[in-house]
Design an enzyme around this catalytic site. Structure first.
Site, short mmCIF file in Angstrom:
data_model
loop_
_atom_site.label_atom_id
_atom_site.label_comp_id
_atom_site.label_asym_id
_atom_site.label_seq_id
_atom_site.Cartn_x
_atom_site.Cartn_y
_atom_site.Cartn_z
N ARG A 175 0.81 -1.35 -0.14
CA ARG A 175 -0.08 -0.08 0.01
C ARG A 175 0.97 1.29 -0.20
NH1 ARG A 175 -3.63 -2.58 4.72
NH2 ARG A 175 -4.65 -4.00 3.42
N ARG A 247 1.37 -28.62 6.67
CA ARG A 247 2.09 -28.07 7.78
C ARG A 247 1.36 -27.85 9.05
NH1 ARG A 247 7.26 -27.79 7.12
NH2 ARG A 247 7.81 -25.70 8.35
N ARG A 277 6.06 -16.32 14.59
CA ARG A 277 5.47 -14.92 15.20
C ARG A 277 5.18 -15.38 16.61
NH1 ARG A 277 -0.46 -14.88 12.53
NH2 ARG A 277 -1.15 -17.02 13.31
N GLU A 298 5.00 -19.25 17.96
CA GLU A 298 4.53 -20.26 16.78
C GLU A 298 5.70 -20.74 16.19
OE1 GLU A 298 1.42 -19.12 14.39
OE2 GLU A 298 0.17 -18.40 16.07
N ASP A 348 -10.44 -19.20 4.64
CA ASP A 348 -10.78 -18.54 5.78
C ASP A 348 -12.15 -18.72 6.39
OD1 ASP A 348 -8.52 -16.61 5.63
OD2 ASP A 348 -9.11 -15.84 4.18
#
Length: 381
Positions: A175, A247, A277, A298, A348
């Site tokens: 962006r 994974r 993360r 994680e 999602d």
């Protein structure tokens, strides 16, 4: 009809609810001791923080019907995902935006200047990117690629970015303004009381029974007129053709007195940091106040047979095996494969619900018209 639904996550909950409302008896089983699958939430006994037990799930969609559907079963409060990344000794905001670019390169560019600057960084000699690395180099150039994508991707997928398809990176925006909202969908939020309470409300119907800690056994299908399978596609067939690749994630839980990192998600882009993360879960419920904090580091690795599968790999070898399992599934009568695991696709939550609503509508039409229900309402290909 007597319907058996295997798995008490989003897919089977939504399908079961629609079929129950249409007058069918739905039996939902799950091998886990809880409903809601990988979006299961629960209160931490030590801190009171609402925990996303299998990693964060943030609801975002442009589908007004899906947004209305989930709001019919839970109170959603505003939440925007604002991710940070620690890389090369500094903290930046993601996705890459004008602040990230100016901070990383030590400049004060306006949007049009930054656009021209990144275009000059990009490797435009790569006319048709064939893999993740080539796509990144063409999109943002080597410096940003190595800082934010290369090491993180190697840790997340366990392979070189040159082995991954270019399409993975096409989902990540760049962006040229200061918007650091990770998602661009018009509806974004979190259920006030967690996803498990939402799914419990979906399952609350007199024609639905739920049995937990109940693994599927083939003879269960004998008592049903139709089966919906939301477990692993290859698992339905006992992995007889081989295992599809996934994974998985390992979570290292730790607590902190106070605010550990000041944000919900902090990525770590450097390859030498072993985790991808850290998530700090009280920040996923910003309307609540907690002194104590619970965090997860994680770690991503290849899934073993006993692991919870998270991300389908879907590289060349897996796609060839997937075709064999699709053919096997289409030869089975009376079973429909649904959801992330049943169709071996990354989905999602909003897409999962959309497909479940569409699947239920298709199934009800098939029943009314006396047609067989297909093995896949949404193709895994």
């Amino acid at each position: 009809m007597r319907i058996l639904l295997v798995g008490a996550g989003l897919s089977c909950a939504v399908i079961g609810r629609r079929l129950a409302e249409a007058g069918h008896d739905c039996r939902i089983i799950d091998s886990r001791p809880h409903i809601a699958g990988n979006c299961h939430t629960e209160r931490d006994g030590e801190t009171g923080v609402q925990m996303h037990v299998y990693g964060p799930h943030i609801f975002h969609t442009d589908d007004a019907e899906v947004w209305d559907y989930v709001n019919g079963f839970a109170e959603f409060l505003p939440y925007q995902n604002r991710v940070k990344s620690t890389t090369q000794g500094a903290v930046y905001s993601l996705p890459i935006n004008l602040l990230t670019i100016n901070q990383f390169f030590g400049k004060t560019m306006r949007p049009d200047e930054a656009r021209d600057f990144i275009a000059a960084q990009a490797d435009l000699t790569i006319e048709d990117p064939q893999n993740f690395e080539e796509q990144a180099l063409r999109l943002v150039g080597r410096d940003l690629y190595e800082a934010f994508f290369k090491g993180y991707t190697e840790k997340q997928w366990g392979c070189s970015p040159t082995e991954l398809p270019a399409s993975i990176l096409k989902r990540l925006p760049v962006r040229f303004n200061y918007d650091d909202n990770y998602f661009f969908h018009r509806f974004q939020g979190m259920p006030k009381d967690g996803y498990t309470q939402m799914i419990a409300a979906i399952l609350d119907h007199p024609r639905i029974t739920v049995e937990l800690e109940t693994p599927y056994a083939p003879d269960m299908a004998d008592a049903a007129d139709h089966v919906f399978w939301s477990g692993p596609l290859d698992g339905y067939f006992g992995y007889e053709l081989g295992r599809l690749g996934y994974r998985t994630l390992d979570f290292e839980r730790f607590t902190h007195d106070g605010d550990y990192q000041g944000c919900a998600v902090m990525n770590y882009g450097d390859r030498e940091v072993p985790y991808t993360r850290i998530t700090e879960h009280k920040h996923f419920s910003p309307w609540e106040t907690h002194q104590g904090s619970v965090c997860y580091r994680e770690y991503s690795r290849a899934a073993q047979p006993e692991d919870t599968p998270y991300y389908p790999i879907r590289l060349v070898e897996e796609k060839a095996l997937l075709e064999d399992y699709i053919a096997a599934a289409e030869a089975v009568e009376g079973v429909t494969f649904v959801g992330r695991l049943g169709t071996y696709r990354y989905l999602d939550m909003d897409v999962t619900i959309r497909e479940a609503l569409d699947t239920a509508a298709t199934v009800l039409r098939c029943i009314d018209e006396g047609r067989p229900v297909p093995a896949f309402v949404v193709s895994p290909r």
